[in-house]
Design a protein around this motif. Structure first.
Motif, PDB file in Angstrom:
ATOM      1  N   ALA A  43       0.854  -1.188   0.000  1.00  0.00           N
ATOM      2  CA  ALA A  43       0.000   0.000   0.000  1.00  0.00           C
ATOM      3  C   ALA A  43       0.888   1.235   0.000  1.00  0.00           C
ATOM      4  CB  ALA A  43      -0.933   0.005   1.219  1.00  0.00           C
ATOM      5  N   VAL A  44       0.313   2.352  -0.424  1.00  0.00           N
ATOM      6  CA  VAL A  44       1.073   3.601  -0.522  1.00  0.00           C
ATOM      7  C   VAL A  44       0.284   4.752   0.087  1.00  0.00           C
ATOM      8  CG1 VAL A  44       2.277   2.870  -2.619  1.00  0.00           C
ATOM      9  CG2 VAL A  44       0.148   4.151  -2.815  1.00  0.00           C
ATOM     10  N   ARG A  45       1.004   5.806   0.422  1.00  0.00           N
ATOM     11  CA  ARG A  45       0.377   7.062   0.837  1.00  0.00           C
ATOM     12  C   ARG A  45       0.830   8.117  -0.145  1.00  0.00           C
ATOM     13  NH1 ARG A  45       0.529   8.091   6.834  1.00  0.00           N
ATOM     14  NH2 ARG A  45      -1.188   6.641   6.627  1.00  0.00           N
ATOM     15  N   LYS A  46      -0.114   8.960  -0.560  1.00  0.00           N
ATOM     16  CA  LYS A  46       0.171  10.020  -1.528  1.00  0.00           C
ATOM     17  C   LYS A  46      -0.118  11.377  -0.902  1.00  0.00           C
ATOM     18  CE  LYS A  46      -1.117   7.094  -5.429  1.00  0.00           C
ATOM     19  NZ  LYS A  46      -1.929   6.985  -6.647  1.00  0.00           N
ATOM     20  N   ASN A  47       0.593  12.404  -1.377  1.00  0.00           N
ATOM     21  CA  ASN A  47       0.278  13.760  -0.935  1.00  0.00           C
ATOM     22  C   ASN A  47      -0.824  14.337  -1.819  1.00  0.00           C
ATOM     23  OD1 ASN A  47       1.520  14.599  -3.335  1.00  0.00           O
ATOM     24  ND2 ASN A  47       3.353  15.384  -2.315  1.00  0.00           N
ATOM     25  N   ASP A  48      -1.178  15.589  -1.601  1.00  0.00           N
ATOM     26  CA  ASP A  48      -2.268  16.208  -2.354  1.00  0.00           C
ATOM     27  C   ASP A  48      -1.977  16.325  -3.850  1.00  0.00           C
ATOM     28  OD1 ASP A  48      -3.783  16.479  -0.053  1.00  0.00           O
ATOM     29  OD2 ASP A  48      -3.137  18.542   0.332  1.00  0.00           O
ATOM     30  N   ASN A 101       0.027  -4.084  -9.871  1.00  0.00           N
ATOM     31  CA  ASN A 101       0.997  -4.042  -8.784  1.00  0.00           C
ATOM     32  C   ASN A 101       1.986  -2.891  -8.912  1.00  0.00           C
ATOM     33  OD1 ASN A 101       2.924  -4.898 -10.621  1.00  0.00           O
ATOM     34  ND2 ASN A 101       3.279  -6.882  -9.684  1.00  0.00           N
ATOM     35  N   ASN A 102       1.767  -1.985  -9.863  1.00  0.00           N
ATOM     36  CA  ASN A 102       2.593  -0.788  -9.937  1.00  0.00           C
ATOM     37  C   ASN A 102       2.348   0.047  -8.691  1.00  0.00           C
ATOM     38  OD1 ASN A 102       3.458  -1.639 -12.422  1.00  0.00           O
ATOM     39  ND2 ASN A 102       2.279  -0.139 -13.574  1.00  0.00           N
ATOM     40  N   LEU A 103       3.385   0.665  -8.163  1.00  0.00           N
ATOM     41  CA  LEU A 103       3.248   1.418  -6.918  1.00  0.00           C
ATOM     42  C   LEU A 103       2.099   2.416  -6.977  1.00  0.00           C
ATOM     43  CD1 LEU A 103       6.995   2.086  -6.006  1.00  0.00           C
ATOM     44  CD2 LEU A 103       5.444   0.386  -5.023  1.00  0.00           C
ATOM     45  N   ASP A 104       1.964   3.093  -8.080  1.00  0.00           N
ATOM     46  CA  ASP A 104       0.917   4.109  -8.201  1.00  0.00           C
ATOM     47  C   ASP A 104      -0.484   3.526  -8.184  1.00  0.00           C
ATOM     48  OD1 ASP A 104       0.771   6.921  -8.247  1.00  0.00           O
ATOM     49  OD2 ASP A 104       0.088   6.872 -10.332  1.00  0.00           O
ATOM     50  N   ASN A 105      -0.616   2.233  -8.459  1.00  0.00           N
ATOM     51  CA  ASN A 105      -1.937   1.589  -8.509  1.00  0.00           C
ATOM     52  C   ASN A 105      -2.268   0.798  -7.244  1.00  0.00           C
ATOM     53  OD1 ASN A 105      -2.314   2.565 -11.100  1.00  0.00           O
ATOM     54  ND2 ASN A 105      -1.460   0.760 -12.048  1.00  0.00           N
ATOM     55  N   LEU A 106      -1.362   0.751  -6.278  1.00  0.00           N
ATOM     56  CA  LEU A 106      -1.619   0.018  -5.040  1.00  0.00           C
ATOM     57  C   LEU A 106      -2.644   0.764  -4.186  1.00  0.00           C
ATOM     58  CD1 LEU A 106       1.972  -1.136  -4.015  1.00  0.00           C
ATOM     59  CD2 LEU A 106       0.156  -2.506  -5.060  1.00  0.00           C
ATOM     60  N   PRO A 107      -3.309   0.053  -3.280  1.00  0.00           N
ATOM     61  CA  PRO A 107      -4.256   0.726  -2.376  1.00  0.00           C
ATOM     62  C   PRO A 107      -3.518   1.750  -1.509  1.00  0.00           C
ATOM     63  CG  PRO A 107      -4.280  -1.676  -2.049  1.00  0.00           C
ATOM     64  CD  PRO A 107      -3.214  -1.382  -3.053  1.00  0.00           C
ATOM     65  N   THR A 108      -4.265   2.698  -1.000  1.00  0.00           N
ATOM     66  CA  THR A 108      -3.682   3.699  -0.112  1.00  0.00           C
ATOM     67  C   THR A 108      -3.926   3.311   1.340  1.00  0.00           C
ATOM     68  OG1 THR A 108      -5.670   5.057  -0.216  1.00  0.00           O
ATOM     69  CG2 THR A 108      -3.921   5.559  -1.791  1.00  0.00           C
ATOM     70  N   PHE A 109      -3.110   3.856   2.231  1.00  0.00           N
ATOM     71  CA  PHE A 109      -3.298   3.626   3.657  1.00  0.00           C
ATOM     72  C   PHE A 109      -3.277   4.923   4.396  1.00  0.00           C
ATOM     73  CE2 PHE A 109       1.266   3.701   3.241  1.00  0.00           C
ATOM     74  CZ  PHE A 109       1.753   4.200   4.439  1.00  0.00           C
TER      75      PHE A 109
END
Length: 109
Positions: A43-48, A101-109
């Motif tokens: 999973a990944v976390r993204k900024n605004d 499974n690309n990082l940008d397409n993983l679920p967010t946490f």
């Protein structure tokens, strides 16, 4: 051969590559399996702005971007690469033909 033939041939080529990549990566569902016991990013976390800023591993650890880069460079994270672009190191998924499974397409946490 018309343009459509080229597109059909390429689409079949891509589909076969994705099928093979899924087979090689344990089915392509959920967290990629690491035969050598390395942690995988699930999973990944993204900024605004949509930039990746943190990562969660299959063991539940949460890593900031710099720590994830350091661990990836040290070979401690499975299925990711580090490359240098724009004057800095960048973390990315190993190119394996599976978009999910690309990082940008993983679920967010």
């Amino acid at each position: 051969m018309d343009q459509r033939d080229f597109e059909q041939i390429y689409a079949a080529y891509k589909a076969e590559g994705e099928r093979q990549a899924r087979q090689e990566n344990g089915g392509g569902t959920g967290a990629p399996l690491s035969a050598d016991g390395k942690e995988s990013i699930v999973a990944v976390r993204k900024n605004d702005d949509g930039d990746l800023i943190a990562f969660k591993t299959n063991t539940g650890r949460e890593l900031d971007y710099v720590t994830a880069l350091q661990e990836a460079k040290a070979g401690q994270l499975a299925h990711v690469d580090v490359f240098h672009k724009y004057g800095r190191d960048i973390l990315r998924s190993e190119p394996d033909g599976i978009k999910e499974n690309n990082l940008d397409n993983l679920p967010t946490f």
